[in-house]
Enzyme design. Structure first.
Site, PDB file in Angstrom:
ATOM      1  N   HIS A   2     -13.525  -1.794   1.474  1.00  0.00           N
ATOM      2  CA  HIS A   2     -12.708  -2.980   1.705  1.00  0.00           C
ATOM      3  C   HIS A   2     -13.426  -4.156   1.055  1.00  0.00           C
ATOM      4  CE1 HIS A   2      -9.971  -5.819   3.259  1.00  0.00           C
ATOM      5  NE2 HIS A   2     -10.751  -6.284   4.229  1.00  0.00           N
ATOM      6  N   CYS A  57      -6.650  -5.137  -1.373  1.00  0.00           N
ATOM      7  CA  CYS A  57      -7.777  -5.959  -0.915  1.00  0.00           C
ATOM      8  C   CYS A  57      -8.569  -6.597  -2.049  1.00  0.00           C
ATOM      9  CB  CYS A  57      -8.690  -5.161   0.009  1.00  0.00           C
ATOM     10  SG  CYS A  57      -9.596  -3.812  -0.764  1.00  0.00           S
ATOM     11  N   ASP A 105     -11.551 -13.476   4.633  1.00  0.00           N
ATOM     12  CA  ASP A 105     -10.823 -12.276   4.215  1.00  0.00           C
ATOM     13  C   ASP A 105      -9.334 -12.588   4.170  1.00  0.00           C
ATOM     14  OD1 ASP A 105      -9.826  -9.765   3.724  1.00  0.00           O
ATOM     15  OD2 ASP A 105     -10.909  -8.770   5.338  1.00  0.00           O
ATOM     16  N   TRP A 156       0.835  -1.206   0.000  1.00  0.00           N
ATOM     17  CA  TRP A 156       0.000   0.000   0.000  1.00  0.00           C
ATOM     18  C   TRP A 156       0.873   1.261   0.000  1.00  0.00           C
ATOM     19  CZ3 TRP A 156      -1.321  -4.554   2.228  1.00  0.00           C
ATOM     20  CH2 TRP A 156      -2.602  -5.046   1.984  1.00  0.00           C
ATOM     21  N   TYR A 199      -7.063   4.622  -0.057  1.00  0.00           N
ATOM     22  CA  TYR A 199      -8.381   4.065   0.248  1.00  0.00           C
ATOM     23  C   TYR A 199      -8.413   3.375   1.604  1.00  0.00           C
ATOM     24  CZ  TYR A 199      -7.241  -0.884  -0.600  1.00  0.00           C
ATOM     25  OH  TYR A 199      -6.735  -2.148  -0.511  1.00  0.00           O
TER      26      TYR A 199
END
Length: 813
Positions: free
Chosen positions: A432, A373, A455, A338, A617
């Site tokens: 997400h 994600c 997840d 990220w 984000y």
């Protein structure tokens, strides 16, 4: 997410590291003598003999030695060398073990597994789209096989089928399955004769609905008066067994055919991103039936060292996948990044599907850079659908990341309502993306079957590793955060409150505002049978503000680290505040506005402060680059708008990946002491790629697509890369385009050869250091080849091609 519970997603440490120079083929296993001696196979067939005690030695083999059994690579010099596996490819085996074929023995001269895509087995098991020649079946459902013998089958003959998986197959663990023909079997396994004609024997084989999933070696043993015979192993006779959502006895059963078509068989889908008010969508190529993908999915389980005996449990399998799709802890599939610097890999926004990622991992053994994600979720959907679990990709807008298990999003301010960033560890992601998969939960009390959250994005550890789920959506909805797995973390993502704390003169903190509808504002997924967006918020949450919803929040908070968070709240709120942001394309000027309304009967004076910054984000923000202060006097019932214009030249130096902005608004009502606080995120839209099909698409015939793109920025895009991918149409392909000038329009043409008929999606993306998140898609309806059917090559397409593409045409704005 950590807690004092057992973890079915992790079995010991995995010390294996990828070799310095990855080899596409593993070394063959050494020859080993059988440890079973001369004991009769038919004596071993007795179920009571399989109950002997033995160490738990069916753990996954070391990955560099298992690539053959897990990935479909054929090793003619190593098949059948395992000490537990009978026979070799050289000859059959008789009772004496010397390989002599005696007159009168029932010798198996061949096996027809009816494994082609057009055969009955593959069609009935819904596996005919897999680009494989091997037999692929779903557990709990019968399949057909034809045995060819050296002489006619007689009633006195005994025949048994064997399926074996893992290094040390054992009957008691389900890794060695023995199916005597005509005598019935255990656990749902049995084989019946449907036809005996000449030297052929047709069988209907029933598989257990609880069978281990994976790739099994298959053999046949016969017993006659002349002796025993065992068919040598042949890699062409390997059988893949998958979960079966069509089988009512399988705990992954789905009782809706349209759901099975969408969540198991659909090879492409939509992934949503952006903000609740500005939802973006992109098409993702799941590609679960592409050649090599099934092997990659099984290799993931091998790489984790998951015991073969546990691979029949979808709870365990899905938890392992959630751990292995990210690279942390275990050298899994994708490296998360990220940072905004993707120079050592691929920008997560540039991927258009899972196939290239999974095949790269299978081919090299190295984690693939990079994922965020939606990439983790897209790959997880591919893996779970490929293995037979009904799975969908879900986006949660305004998704909270709770770092202190308080089950609230806590934001701290000083006495003047300026954020105290060193205390603000919780964050709210604009969106997400995770996964829902469908299964029963026999490990939980009744009432928690159905959709389960999985997840794979690494945020917080669970029992020491980065994995999350499977977590019952029903437990999330009702705040039952004591249910496994990881319910507190996921509950906070969708239904925590945003709590604003102000430092007091004595240094303590007081709650000055609670925003109850700021988290999990919208939860969506692709609709069944269409490309529309389906709002599934209601399955995760009771209606916002309802008694049931408030009870769920308070039930969850009572189990958090701040159980008394709601005991001291002030609520004099007669001034309402709303934030609006103009819908703008990247490169344009824009305006943000705050609308204040006095709902009381007295005049109100509001001191307003606006801070604007660029944000990832994930809620990580850059420095404030523009701010505005204003005092507003509101008459009773009055409304006033406070606007702040933002020029492109002001935000351009601040831009980060995803191009979102965060407006922090704080206010204080002079007369009542009411505190106003709001965080509003909005995104800058990026242009789409325009795809046009030039001519009809037919299986086996070359087809052409045109891609048109206009640069929306007044600056040059450098090192532009296009990606093109579509299951049944085009293996992953990379196109290096070079530079595209400011406001320039470019056109390129690409040829491809469809390999499977039916409606298909061809997906493209554009990426450069100056601009990302640019996508396009076109539906391609592929007609069957003139001769019927489709075709595919097992050899090609494991690695994406990197071509330098000259522009077909260039034009100005």
């Amino acid at each position: 997410m950590d807690g004092p519970r057992s973890d079915v997603g992790r079995w010991g440490g995995n010390p294996w590291q990828p070799p310095t120079t990855p080899s596409p083929e593993p070394e063959p296993e050494p020859e080993r003598r059988s440890r079973r001696g001369g004991r009769s196979f038919w004596a071993r067939c007795c179920g009571c003999c399989s109950c002997r005690n033995r160490a738990d030695d069916d753990w996954g083999p070391e990955p560099h030695r298992d690539r053959g059994s897990g990935s479909g690579r054929r090793r003619p010099d190593s098949r059948g060398s395992d000490s537990r596996r009978p026979g070799s490819r050289a000859s059959g085996v008789n009772a004496a073990g010397d390989g002599t074929i005696r007159e009168g023995m029932l010798v198996v001269t061949g096996v027809d597994l009816l494994s082609s895509r057009s055969d009955q087995n593959r069609r009935e098991h819904h596996t005919d789209e897999f680009e494989y020649d091997e037999l692929i079946i779903r557990r709990g459902q019968p399949f057909h096989v034809v045995l060819h013998f050296s002489r006619p089958y007689e009633s006195s003959d005994h025949v048994a089928l064997e399926l074996l998986i893992g290094n040390n197959p054992e009957v008691g663990k389900g890794t060695h399955v023995i199916i005597p023909v005509g005598k019935g079997g255990s656990g749902g396994w049995k084989a019946q004769v449907t036809k005996a004609s000449g030297q052929n024997l047709n069988l209907r084989v029933h598989t257990s609905p609880n069978a281990i999933i994976g790739k099994f070696q298959f053999t046949v043993r016969t017993h006659s008066e002349a002796g025993e015979f065992q068919l040598p192993f042949d890699p062409h006779n390997e059988i893949y067994i998958l979960f079966n959502p069509w089988c009512p006895e399988d705990i992954v059963y789905v009782d809706h055919e349209d759901w099975r078509q969408e969540y198991v068989l659909n090879e492409s889908g939509r992934i949503y991103y952006g903000t609740e008010a500005q939802i973006g969508e992109r098409t993702w190529n799941y590609g679960q039936f592409d050649h090599g993908v099934l092997d990659a999915c099984l290799y993931i389980l091998d790489r984790r060292g998951m015991p073969y005996g546990g691979r029949g449990d979808p709870v365990s399998v899905s938890r392992v996948i959630s751990a292995m799709v990210n690279s942390l802890d275990d050298n899994g599939v994708l490296i998360g990044n990220w940072s905004g610097d993707y120079s050592r890999g691929t920008n997560p926004s540039a991927w258009v599907g899972s196939v290239e990622i999974l095949l790269s991992y299978l081919r090299t053994g190295y984690s693939v850079p990079y994922g965020q994600c939606w990439v983790f979720a897209g790959v997880t959907t591919t893996v779970l659908r490929c293995l037979g679990l009904a799975t969908r990709t879900v986006t949660n807008f305004n998704s909270a990341h709770d770092t202190d298990t308080s089950l609230t999003m806590d934001i701290y301010f000083d006495e003047n309502m300026k954020p105290l960033e060193h205390l603000n560890h919780d964050s709210v992601w604009n969106f997400h993306v995770w996964n829902d998969c469908w299964m029963k939960r026999p490990d939980l009390p009744s009432g928690f079957d159905g959709w389960q959250v999985v997840d794979a994005t690494p945020q917080e550890t669970s029992s020491g590793i980065f994995c999350c789920g499977p977590c019952s959506v029903e437990s999330i909805k009702n705040g039952l955060v004591y249910m496994k797995y990881d319910t507190p973390f996921i509950f906070a993502e969708v239904n925590s409150d945003k709590v604003y704390w102000q430092r007091q003169d004595d240094g303590s903190f007081k709650i000055v505002y609670v925003e109850e509808k700021a988290i999990g504002t919208l939860i969506v997924t692709k609709a069944v049978g269409s490309n529309m967006r389906d709002d599934v918020t209601h399955i995760y949450k009771h209606p916002e503000g309802s008694e049931a919803e408030r009870k769920a929040v308070e039930t969850a908070a009572a189990h958090g680290s701040k159980p008394n968070v709601y005991t001291n709240r002030d609520s004099a709120e007669d001034v309402a505040m709303q934030v609006e942001a103009q819908d703008a394309v990247m490169g344009q000027d824009l305006t943000v506005s705050v609308v204040l309304t006095n709902r009381g009967s007295s005049t109100r004076t509001v001191k307003l402060h606006l801070y604007l910054s660029v944000t990832f984000y994930t809620g990580v923000t850059g420095p404030v680059f523009k701010e505005s202060k204003k005092e507003v006097v509101l008459a009773p019932g009055a409304t006033e708008r406070v606007s702040m214009p933002v020029a492109y030249k002001e935000y351009r130096p601040q831009l980060v990946d995803q191009g979102s902005m965060l407006l922090n608004v704080s206010g204080h009502v002079k007369e009542s002491g009411q505190v106003l606080a709001k965080q509003h995120t909005f995104r800058l839209r990026t242009p789409d790629l325009s795809l046009t099909l030039l001519g009809a698409a037919v299986v086996g015939q070359e087809c052409e697509v045109q891609i048109v793109f206009k640069n929306p920025l007044p600056v040059t895009l450098t090192n532009v890369v296009f990606r093109l991918e579509g299951s049944g149409l085009q293996r992953p392909k990379i196109l290096n385009v070079g530079d595209i000038g400011g406001n320039e329009t470019v056109t390129l043409h690409q040829k491809f050869v469809p390999v499977r008929p039916g409606p298909r999606q061809l997906i493209a993306s554009l990426d450069s250091p100056q601009l990302s998140q640019v996508h396009g898609v076109i539906q391609v309806d592929v007609a069957p080849a003139p001769g019927g059917g489709g075709f595919f090559s097992n050899a090609g397409g494991n690695s994406p091609s990197g071509e330098t593409i000259p522009m077909a045409s260039r034009g100005g704005a």
